[in-house]
Design an enzyme around this catalytic site. Structure first.
Site, PDB file in Angstrom:
ATOM      1  N   ASP A   1     -12.667  40.085 -30.316  1.00  0.00           N
ATOM      2  CA  ASP A   1     -12.739  41.424 -30.974  1.00  0.00           C
ATOM      3  C   ASP A   1     -11.689  42.355 -30.246  1.00  0.00           C
ATOM      4  O   ASP A   1     -11.882  43.678 -30.596  1.00  0.00           O
ATOM      5  CB  ASP A   1     -14.083  41.929 -31.008  1.00  0.00           C
ATOM      6  CG  ASP A   1     -14.304  42.969 -32.185  1.00  0.00           C
ATOM      7  OD1 ASP A   1     -13.383  42.650 -33.241  1.00  0.00           O
ATOM      8  OD2 ASP A   1     -15.345  43.682 -32.174  1.00  0.00           O
TER       9      ASP A   1
ATOM     10  N   LYS B   1      -7.459  47.869 -30.672  1.00  0.00           N
ATOM     11  CA  LYS B   1      -8.879  47.812 -30.732  1.00  0.00           C
ATOM     12  C   LYS B   1      -9.214  46.735 -29.285  1.00  0.00           C
ATOM     13  O   LYS B   1      -8.677  45.693 -29.491  1.00  0.00           O
ATOM     14  CB  LYS B   1      -9.657  47.272 -31.858  1.00  0.00           C
ATOM     15  CG  LYS B   1     -11.011  47.102 -31.622  1.00  0.00           C
ATOM     16  CD  LYS B   1     -11.709  46.530 -33.008  1.00  0.00           C
ATOM     17  CE  LYS B   1     -13.076  46.008 -32.905  1.00  0.00           C
ATOM     18  NZ  LYS B   1     -13.434  45.459 -34.123  1.00  0.00           N
TER      19      LYS B   1
ATOM     20  N   ARG C   1     -13.927  50.909 -35.189  1.00  0.00           N
ATOM     21  CA  ARG C   1     -13.303  52.184 -35.863  1.00  0.00           C
ATOM     22  C   ARG C   1     -13.817  53.658 -35.028  1.00  0.00           C
ATOM     23  O   ARG C   1     -13.054  54.265 -34.814  1.00  0.00           O
ATOM     24  CB  ARG C   1     -13.671  52.188 -37.258  1.00  0.00           C
ATOM     25  CG  ARG C   1     -15.057  52.537 -37.616  1.00  0.00           C
ATOM     26  CD  ARG C   1     -15.374  52.201 -39.205  1.00  0.00           C
ATOM     27  NE  ARG C   1     -15.349  51.133 -39.207  1.00  0.00           N
ATOM     28  CZ  ARG C   1     -15.728  50.294 -40.732  1.00  0.00           C
ATOM     29  NH1 ARG C   1     -15.879  51.241 -41.459  1.00  0.00           N
ATOM     30  NH2 ARG C   1     -15.731  49.231 -40.640  1.00  0.00           N
TER      31      ARG C   1
ATOM     32  N   ASP D   1     -18.534  41.731 -28.908  1.00  0.00           N
ATOM     33  CA  ASP D   1     -19.268  42.896 -29.824  1.00  0.00           C
ATOM     34  C   ASP D   1     -20.391  41.836 -30.254  1.00  0.00           C
ATOM     35  O   ASP D   1     -19.948  40.871 -31.196  1.00  0.00           O
ATOM     36  CB  ASP D   1     -18.213  43.067 -31.071  1.00  0.00           C
ATOM     37  CG  ASP D   1     -18.828  43.602 -32.157  1.00  0.00           C
ATOM     38  OD1 ASP D   1     -19.942  44.373 -31.975  1.00  0.00           O
ATOM     39  OD2 ASP D   1     -18.369  43.576 -33.371  1.00  0.00           O
TER      40      ASP D   1
ATOM     41  N   ASP E   1     -22.572  47.720 -36.051  1.00  0.00           N
ATOM     42  CA  ASP E   1     -21.582  46.799 -36.048  1.00  0.00           C
ATOM     43  C   ASP E   1     -20.266  47.101 -36.583  1.00  0.00           C
ATOM     44  O   ASP E   1     -19.459  46.483 -36.774  1.00  0.00           O
ATOM     45  CB  ASP E   1     -22.169  45.609 -36.834  1.00  0.00           C
ATOM     46  CG  ASP E   1     -21.579  44.431 -36.346  1.00  0.00           C
ATOM     47  OD1 ASP E   1     -20.680  44.320 -35.436  1.00  0.00           O
ATOM     48  OD2 ASP E   1     -21.505  43.536 -37.235  1.00  0.00           O
TER      49      ASP E   1
ATOM     50  N   LYS F   1     -25.344  40.879 -34.856  1.00  0.00           N
ATOM     51  CA  LYS F   1     -24.724  39.992 -35.704  1.00  0.00           C
ATOM     52  C   LYS F   1     -25.634  38.476 -35.740  1.00  0.00           C
ATOM     53  O   LYS F   1     -26.091  38.163 -34.633  1.00  0.00           O
ATOM     54  CB  LYS F   1     -23.419  39.479 -35.078  1.00  0.00           C
ATOM     55  CG  LYS F   1     -22.229  40.464 -35.158  1.00  0.00           C
ATOM     56  CD  LYS F   1     -20.984  40.067 -34.686  1.00  0.00           C
ATOM     57  CE  LYS F   1     -20.034  41.183 -34.549  1.00  0.00           C
ATOM     58  NZ  LYS F   1     -19.518  41.319 -35.705  1.00  0.00           N
TER      59      LYS F   1
ATOM     60  N   GLU G   1     -18.155  49.442 -35.167  1.00  0.00           N
ATOM     61  CA  GLU G   1     -17.899  50.104 -33.690  1.00  0.00           C
ATOM     62  C   GLU G   1     -16.654  49.997 -33.433  1.00  0.00           C
ATOM     63  O   GLU G   1     -16.160  51.196 -32.827  1.00  0.00           O
ATOM     64  CB  GLU G   1     -18.785  49.224 -32.706  1.00  0.00           C
ATOM     65  CG  GLU G   1     -17.999  48.070 -32.098  1.00  0.00           C
ATOM     66  CD  GLU G   1     -17.833  47.023 -32.894  1.00  0.00           C
ATOM     67  OE1 GLU G   1     -16.542  46.367 -32.826  1.00  0.00           O
ATOM     68  OE2 GLU G   1     -18.480  46.788 -33.906  1.00  0.00           O
TER      69      GLU G   1
END
Length: 587
Positions: free
Chosen positions: A381, A356, A445, A361, A441, A368, A443
């Protein structure tokens, strides 16, 4: 990047993205072409421009300028990676001459007789040479050999200037304990400004030759990683002084020398992974990450080729899920595909590692917010991508035979703008499956979906993906343990065996198929998140939808161990285990 043009039916969205400025400008286009190399064409993919990067060298300054971030005017300083020469030696440790002699001792080794003399022969001999000072000092310092304990004596007039006792804890110590010995050697060397050191064990009784090899390797890796400090963003930094370390009593010869070299090669990948995660998002953009991947291919051009796809090329491959996440950012996405192939010999296994790669993010429109959201840490992330590229860099040095490995990262940012993906939007992955985005959020995946499809199209047999995917896994397993999911028991055993060799901690989690009910959508094939309960499981079940049934698949959720809160820095987690896994598949 232009907004996505979505049809009224919402069933087959037509994603329209303008190319990045790099490719819009002819001058920049020819510079950026240097980032491209040979592409193994996936099924139904167009014939993209192919080049072998190894024949051309690094990207030009014009190309770099288009991907280098300028926010804050921050540029990482060049930091010297520790270059420590390790030597396995068989000699009388008492006669060794140098700055620091470090002796690793267990709690059993520290036992004394009725006269307060050491029973252990190594410590007894040292104590006699020092006139009883060692026994006296260990008592005064309450040093009992517990793991993490250390005491150092300055000894003028002897062959070694300092003597360090380093606690191992249990006599049958783990890989982690020996790595801790190496870290302790590094700490003592830093404090003493030492340029050389030697390490030995107070007791080698019962240790097999293989155990000695693993212990020596773990001590070496702990030393290198302990000496290294990521000072690239500090105005002042000190260069590491430790240059040589003798490993005494662990055997000598080609086998142990190769094991010590292997340890330093792995450390180069771990350090690279740490640096990628530590780098702030205003420095490490998706474009810069792509540059770093290209540098690996240039450095090890005998075994690596690289392909970097821009947004338009990803659109041609119908990667609507990945591009939906990237749509809001002014930093364009870069899809990275590094391919390792031995320069000679037959390929017996084809593997893929997918990481990933969210360089930042924000959460998107589901931003967030609130205490504990950790938005200030969301540069990490891309920890899965860092592990992926770190493993690639180390394998370029190690060059295992008989195995082909595809390293894949869908790099982008998850930001907020008028062109961004909204809650309720439907995106279409490259296998045609539609996803209702009920939380922007969730995202990671979405990017992994298209990356996994792409990986499976490379003709692989096994794929491992790594991601800082869910807070649920962090809550379940804490900050030190990664959860992993797989429907394949054999592949699960491979990862467990690899992690036991490296000391990294993994725990197998269930793939409960009944939980998929919470992932069903009324208007699309699925939603992208199923709520708080069992969140790590539903995330894994989501990824499973994008893996070819013929391919063995394992998902690692490393949200906890990617970051060390105490040190406020990256851990490099995953790199060493991935390397071990690849090597075991090369046999």
């Amino acid at each position: 990047m232009a907004a996505a043009a979505i049809t009224a039916s919402l069933i087959a969205p037509r994603l329209s993205y303008a190319s990045s400025s790099t490719f819009a400008c002819p001058r920049r286009y020819y510079a950026a072409v240097l980032c491209f190399a040979r592409l193994r064409r996936p099924p139904s993919a167009p014939a993209f421009r192919r080049r072998r990067l190894g024949r051309m060298g690094h990207s030009t300054a014009a190309s770099a300028a288009t991907t280098r971030a300028t926010l804050g005017l921050t540029k990482p300083a060049a930091v010297e990676i520790p270059q420590i020469a390790f030597a396995a030696r068989e000699l009388d440790f008492v006669e060794w001459k140098g700055d620091i002699l470090a002796v690793a001792v267990s709690e059993k080794d520290m036992k004394k007789d009725s006269d307060s003399k050491f029973e252990n022969l190594v410590l007894k001999r040292l104590d006699e040479k020092l006139g009883g000072i060692l026994a006296e000092a260990s008592t005064e310092e309450d040093f009992t050999g517990k793991s993490g304990q250390s005491t150092v004596l300055r000894l003028p007039g002897l062959g070694f200037k300092r003597l360090g006792l380093l606690g191992l804890g249990s006599p049958s110590s783990s890989v982690t304990a020996y790595q801790g010995i190496g870290e302790a050697v590094a700490a003592v060397a830093k404090a003493a400004q030492a340029s050389n050191a030697a390490v030995c064990l107070a007791s080698l009784d019962g240790m097999s030759e293989e155990a000695k090899l693993h212990a020596a390797s773990a001590i070496a890796s702990g030393t290198v990683l302990g000496v290294y400090e990521d000072n690239r963003f500090k105005s002042e930094s000190k260069k590491p002084l430790l240059k040589t370390v003798d490993i005494i009593g662990f055997g000598s010869g080609e086998q142990v020398d190769q094991k010590l070299k292997y340890a330093t090669d792995v450390c180069s990948g771990v350090i690279f992974g740490k640096e990628l995660v530590n780098a702030p998002a205003n420095v490490l953009t998706p474009g810069v990450m792509a540059e770093e991947a290209s540098k690996i291919a240039t450095l090890y051009s005998d075994v690596f080729t690289v392909t970097i796809l821009d947004a338009e090329q990803c659109k041609e491959l119908k990667m609507g899920s990945y591009l939906g996440v990237a749509a809001a950012s002014s930093n364009p996405p870069h899809f990275i595909h590094l391919c390792y192939k031995p320069s000679s010999g037959d390929v017996k296994r084809k593997l893929a590692i997918v990481g990933k790669g969210l360089t930042f993010d924000s959460g998107g429109y589901n931003i967030k917010t609130g205490p504990g959201c950790s938005i200030e840490l969301m540069k990490f992330d891309m920890g899965g991508a860092a592990a992926t590229l770190g493993a690639a860099k180390a394998l370029g040095k190690i060059k295992p035979p008989g195995v082909e490995v595809h390293f894949i990262v869908a790099a982008c940012e998850n930001m907020i703008s008028g062109t961004g993906m909204r809650p309720g939007d439907i995106v279409t992955a490259s296998n045609g499956k539609t996803i209702e985005v009920n939380n922007t959020d969730a995202e990671g995946r979405l990017t992994l979906a298209d990356a996994l499809i792409y990986a499976c199209n490379q003709g692989i047999e096994k794929v491992v993906d790594l991601a800082t995917l869910t807070g649920a896994c962090l809550v379940a397993l804490g900050p030190s343990i990664a959860g992993f999911f797989s429907p394949n028991d054999d592949l699960a055993k491979e990862i467990v065996a690899a992690s036991e060799a490296t000391g990294e901690k993994f725990w197998r989690m269930p793939l409960e198929d009944s939980y998929w009910e919470s992932m069903k959508s009324g208007v699309a094939d699925m939603v992208n998140t199923g709520g708080r309960q069992g969140g790590a499981i539903t995330a894994a079940l989501f990824l499973k939808q994008f893996v070819d049934e013929k391919v063995q698949w394992l998902h690692i959720d490393m949200a906890g161990p990617v970051w060390n809160d105490k040190k406020r820095a990256a851990t490099g987690f995953g790199v060493s285990t991935l390397i071990e896994w690849v090597l075991k598949n090369s046999l």
